[in-house]
Design a protein around this motif. Structure first.
Motif, PDB file in Angstrom:
ATOM      1  N   VAL A  44       0.843  -1.209   0.000  1.00  0.00           N
ATOM      2  CA  VAL A  44       0.000   0.000   0.000  1.00  0.00           C
ATOM      3  C   VAL A  44       0.871   1.250   0.000  1.00  0.00           C
ATOM      4  O   VAL A  44       0.636   2.191  -0.771  1.00  0.00           O
ATOM      5  CB  VAL A  44      -0.960   0.005   1.215  1.00  0.00           C
ATOM      6  CG1 VAL A  44      -1.580   1.394   1.409  1.00  0.00           C
ATOM      7  CG2 VAL A  44      -2.050  -1.028   1.029  1.00  0.00           C
ATOM      8  N   ILE A  45       1.899   1.272   0.872  1.00  0.00           N
ATOM      9  CA  ILE A  45       2.799   2.431   0.928  1.00  0.00           C
ATOM     10  C   ILE A  45       3.455   2.672  -0.435  1.00  0.00           C
ATOM     11  O   ILE A  45       3.483   3.800  -0.944  1.00  0.00           O
ATOM     12  CB  ILE A  45       3.883   2.224   2.002  1.00  0.00           C
ATOM     13  CG1 ILE A  45       3.284   2.294   3.412  1.00  0.00           C
ATOM     14  CG2 ILE A  45       4.999   3.259   1.865  1.00  0.00           C
ATOM     15  CD1 ILE A  45       2.835   3.668   3.831  1.00  0.00           C
ATOM     16  N   ALA A  46       3.987   1.612  -1.048  1.00  0.00           N
ATOM     17  CA  ALA A  46       4.674   1.744  -2.338  1.00  0.00           C
ATOM     18  C   ALA A  46       3.722   2.206  -3.441  1.00  0.00           C
ATOM     19  O   ALA A  46       4.064   3.093  -4.236  1.00  0.00           O
ATOM     20  CB  ALA A  46       5.320   0.414  -2.724  1.00  0.00           C
ATOM     21  N   ARG A 301      -5.380   9.039   2.792  1.00  0.00           N
ATOM     22  CA  ARG A 301      -6.771   9.482   2.933  1.00  0.00           C
ATOM     23  C   ARG A 301      -7.403   9.725   1.558  1.00  0.00           C
ATOM     24  O   ARG A 301      -8.556   9.348   1.307  1.00  0.00           O
ATOM     25  CB  ARG A 301      -6.836  10.770   3.760  1.00  0.00           C
ATOM     26  CG  ARG A 301      -6.550  10.584   5.239  1.00  0.00           C
ATOM     27  CD  ARG A 301      -6.987  11.814   6.034  1.00  0.00           C
ATOM     28  NE  ARG A 301      -6.286  11.872   7.308  1.00  0.00           N
ATOM     29  CZ  ARG A 301      -5.209  12.618   7.550  1.00  0.00           C
ATOM     30  NH1 ARG A 301      -4.719  13.393   6.587  1.00  0.00           N
ATOM     31  NH2 ARG A 301      -4.638  12.610   8.731  1.00  0.00           N
ATOM     32  N   LYS A 302      -6.637  10.368   0.661  1.00  0.00           N
ATOM     33  CA  LYS A 302      -7.150  10.630  -0.691  1.00  0.00           C
ATOM     34  C   LYS A 302      -7.454   9.322  -1.419  1.00  0.00           C
ATOM     35  O   LYS A 302      -8.493   9.183  -2.071  1.00  0.00           O
ATOM     36  CB  LYS A 302      -6.132  11.441  -1.501  1.00  0.00           C
ATOM     37  CG  LYS A 302      -6.128  12.924  -1.189  1.00  0.00           C
ATOM     38  CD  LYS A 302      -5.425  13.727  -2.269  1.00  0.00           C
ATOM     39  CE  LYS A 302      -3.978  13.350  -2.427  1.00  0.00           C
ATOM     40  NZ  LYS A 302      -3.264  14.167  -3.432  1.00  0.00           N
ATOM     41  N   LYS A 303      -6.541   8.375  -1.321  1.00  0.00           N
ATOM     42  CA  LYS A 303      -6.726   7.083  -1.966  1.00  0.00           C
ATOM     43  C   LYS A 303      -7.919   6.345  -1.387  1.00  0.00           C
ATOM     44  O   LYS A 303      -8.705   5.729  -2.109  1.00  0.00           O
ATOM     45  CB  LYS A 303      -5.451   6.243  -1.820  1.00  0.00           C
ATOM     46  CG  LYS A 303      -5.450   4.936  -2.577  1.00  0.00           C
ATOM     47  CD  LYS A 303      -5.496   5.117  -4.072  1.00  0.00           C
ATOM     48  CE  LYS A 303      -4.213   5.755  -4.591  1.00  0.00           C
ATOM     49  NZ  LYS A 303      -4.212   5.804  -6.076  1.00  0.00           N
ATOM     50  N   TRP A 304      -8.091   6.426  -0.060  1.00  0.00           N
ATOM     51  CA  TRP A 304      -9.200   5.764   0.609  1.00  0.00           C
ATOM     52  C   TRP A 304     -10.540   6.360   0.163  1.00  0.00           C
ATOM     53  O   TRP A 304     -11.508   5.654  -0.077  1.00  0.00           O
ATOM     54  CB  TRP A 304      -9.037   5.885   2.120  1.00  0.00           C
ATOM     55  CG  TRP A 304     -10.158   5.233   2.905  1.00  0.00           C
ATOM     56  CD1 TRP A 304     -11.185   5.852   3.548  1.00  0.00           C
ATOM     57  CD2 TRP A 304     -10.333   3.835   3.117  1.00  0.00           C
ATOM     58  NE1 TRP A 304     -12.017   4.934   4.137  1.00  0.00           N
ATOM     59  CE2 TRP A 304     -11.519   3.683   3.895  1.00  0.00           C
ATOM     60  CE3 TRP A 304      -9.631   2.704   2.722  1.00  0.00           C
ATOM     61  CZ2 TRP A 304     -11.986   2.433   4.290  1.00  0.00           C
ATOM     62  CZ3 TRP A 304     -10.106   1.451   3.126  1.00  0.00           C
ATOM     63  CH2 TRP A 304     -11.271   1.333   3.887  1.00  0.00           C
ATOM     64  N   ASN A 308     -13.662   4.466  -1.931  1.00  0.00           N
ATOM     65  CA  ASN A 308     -14.990   4.372  -1.349  1.00  0.00           C
ATOM     66  C   ASN A 308     -16.043   5.220  -2.056  1.00  0.00           C
ATOM     67  O   ASN A 308     -17.190   5.318  -1.605  1.00  0.00           O
ATOM     68  CB  ASN A 308     -14.947   4.770   0.128  1.00  0.00           C
ATOM     69  CG  ASN A 308     -14.304   3.703   0.991  1.00  0.00           C
ATOM     70  OD1 ASN A 308     -14.945   2.740   1.381  1.00  0.00           O
ATOM     71  ND2 ASN A 308     -13.015   3.864   1.259  1.00  0.00           N
ATOM     72  N   LEU A 309     -15.657   5.889  -3.154  1.00  0.00           N
ATOM     73  CA  LEU A 309     -16.648   6.672  -3.900  1.00  0.00           C
ATOM     74  C   LEU A 309     -17.571   5.744  -4.719  1.00  0.00           C
ATOM     75  O   LEU A 309     -17.150   4.730  -5.231  1.00  0.00           O
ATOM     76  CB  LEU A 309     -15.911   7.642  -4.847  1.00  0.00           C
ATOM     77  CG  LEU A 309     -15.307   8.865  -4.183  1.00  0.00           C
ATOM     78  CD1 LEU A 309     -14.586   9.700  -5.217  1.00  0.00           C
ATOM     79  CD2 LEU A 309     -16.381   9.722  -3.497  1.00  0.00           C
TER      80      LEU A 309
END
Length: 309
Positions: A44-46, A301-304, A308-309
Motif C-alpha cells: 500500500v505504501i509503495a 486518505r485521498k486514496k481511501w 470508497n466513492l
C-alpha cells in the motif's frame, strides 16, 4: 550430530522451534498473519507513493525502496518458518541454504545502507535547504540506491562463500533459517577466525552506516536548534522522527544480534531476536511512516476516499 568433515554435505536440518512444538499451530497463525499484514502494508505504501505526484520526492523515493526491501527481506525466510511450524524439522539443501543466507544478508545489509541514505537525505534537506534539489537529484538518488545494493551483494557474497567453504562437523542448524551464528556452531575446530569475520562484517554492514546516521543527526539537531522559531524547529524535526524510530528499531535488534561475542549467544534468545528484526520490524516500518508522515497520511486518505466513492 553427524561427526566428520561435512564441507560437502548435501543438506542441513533446520530444528526451528522444536523446543516449543506444542505452540506450533498458534505460531503458524501468528507468523502467517504478520506476513500477510506486512505484505499489504508495504505494498500500500509503495503503490500510494508511486501513484501520487506530490510524493515524488527523494524522501518518498527511498521510502518506497524501503517497503520493497522489507517485502523481499521477509519473503526470504517466512516460507521456511511456516514450513518448519507445519512439519517440524525441515531439511534444506546446501544450495538453498547458501542462497537463503546470501539473500538474507543482501537485503539486510542493503536496508542498513538505505537507512543511512535516508539520513543523508534529511541532512541535506534541513542543513542545505537552498541546494537540496540540486544535491539530491534523481541521478544522486539512483546512485545512492545502487550503492546500497552493491554493498549488500558484496557482504552477502563474501560471507556466504567463506562460511560454506569451511569444514563442517554437523548438519543440524538450531534455528528456523540458515542464520550465520548457528552455522558457526557447526564449524570443525576453533570457530574464532569465523567469529572475527562475523564481527568485521557486522562493523562494516551495521556500525559504519549507523555512525553515518549518528553524524547526520548531530548536524541536523545542531541546525534545528539554531532555527529562529519553535514552529520551524517542530516542523523540521517532524520530518525526521519517523526515520529515527525506524533506525532505532532496526539497529537496536540487529546490533544486539551481531555485535556481541559468540559465547554470549543463547539459541532461544537468538531466535526471538531474529524473529523481531526479520518479521516484526518490516511490519512496523510502514505503520510508523504512515502515522508520522503527514504527506503519506494525506495521500492515504485521498486514496481511501477514491476507493470508497
Amino acid at each position: 550430530m553427524i561427526l566428520g568433515n561435512l564441507s560437502g554435505v548435501s543438506e542441513f536440518r533446520l530444528l526451528g522451534f522444536s523446543e516449543i512444538s506444542h505452540l506450533h499451530p498458534l505460531l503458524f497463525v501468528v507468523v502467517l498473519s504478520l506476513y500477510i499484514l506486512t505484505l499489504m502494508a508495504n505494498t500500500v505504501i509503495a503503490v500510494v507513493i508511486n501513484s501520487d505526484n506530490t510524493l515524488h520526492t527523494p524522501m518518498h523515493f527511498f521510502l518506497t525502496q524501503l517497503s520493497c526491501l522489507d517485502i523481499c527481506y521477509l519473503s526470504v525466510i517466512i516460507p521456511t518458518i511456516l514450513e518448519n511450524l507445519m512439519v517440524g524439522t525441515v531439511s534444506i539443501s546446501r544450495t538453498r541454504c547458501a542462497m537463503q543466507m546470501f539473500s538474507f544478508l543482501f537485503f539486510g545489509v542493503a536496508e542498513c545502507f538505505l537507512l543511512a541514505a535516508m539520513s543523508l537525505d534529511r541532512y541535506f534537506a534541513i542543513c542545505y535547504p537552498l541546494h537540496y534539489t540540486i544535491i539530491m537529484s534523481s541521478r544522486a538518488c539512483r546512485s545512492l540506491l545502487a550503492g546500497t545494493y552493491i554493498c549488500g551483494a558484496a557482504v552477502g557474497l563474501v560471507h556466504t562463500l567463506i562460511t560454506f567453504s569451511s569444514p563442517l562437523c554437523g548438519s543440524a542448524i538450531d534455528h528456523f533459517f540458515c542464520e550465520i551464528q548457528p552455522l558457526l556452531d557447526l564449524l570443525c575446530g576453533s570457530s574464532f577466525p569465523s567469529e572475527i569475520q562475523v564481527i568485521v562484517v557486522a562493523v562494516f554492514a551495521i556500525l559504519s552506516p549507523f555512525l553515518l546516521i549518528i553524524y547526520s543527526y548531530i548536524r541536523i539537531i545542531s541546525t534545528i536548534l539554531q532555527m529562529a522559531s519553535a514552529e520551524s524547529q517542530q516542523k523540521a524535526f517532524s520530518t525526521c522522527s519517523s526515520h529515527l524510530l525506524v533506525v532505532t528499531l532496526f539497529y537496536g535488534t540487529a546490533g544486539s544480534m551481531y555485535l556481541r561475542p559468540k559465547y554470549s549467544y543463547c539459541a532461544s534468545v537468538d531466535k526471538f531476536l531474529s524473529l523481531s528484526y526479520s518479521v516484526v520490524t518490516p511490519l512496523l516500518n510502514p505503520i510508523i511512516y504512515s502515522l508520522k508522515n503527514k504527506e503519506v497520511k494525506g495521500a492515504l486518505r485521498k486514496k481511501w476516499r477514491k476507493v470508497n466513492l
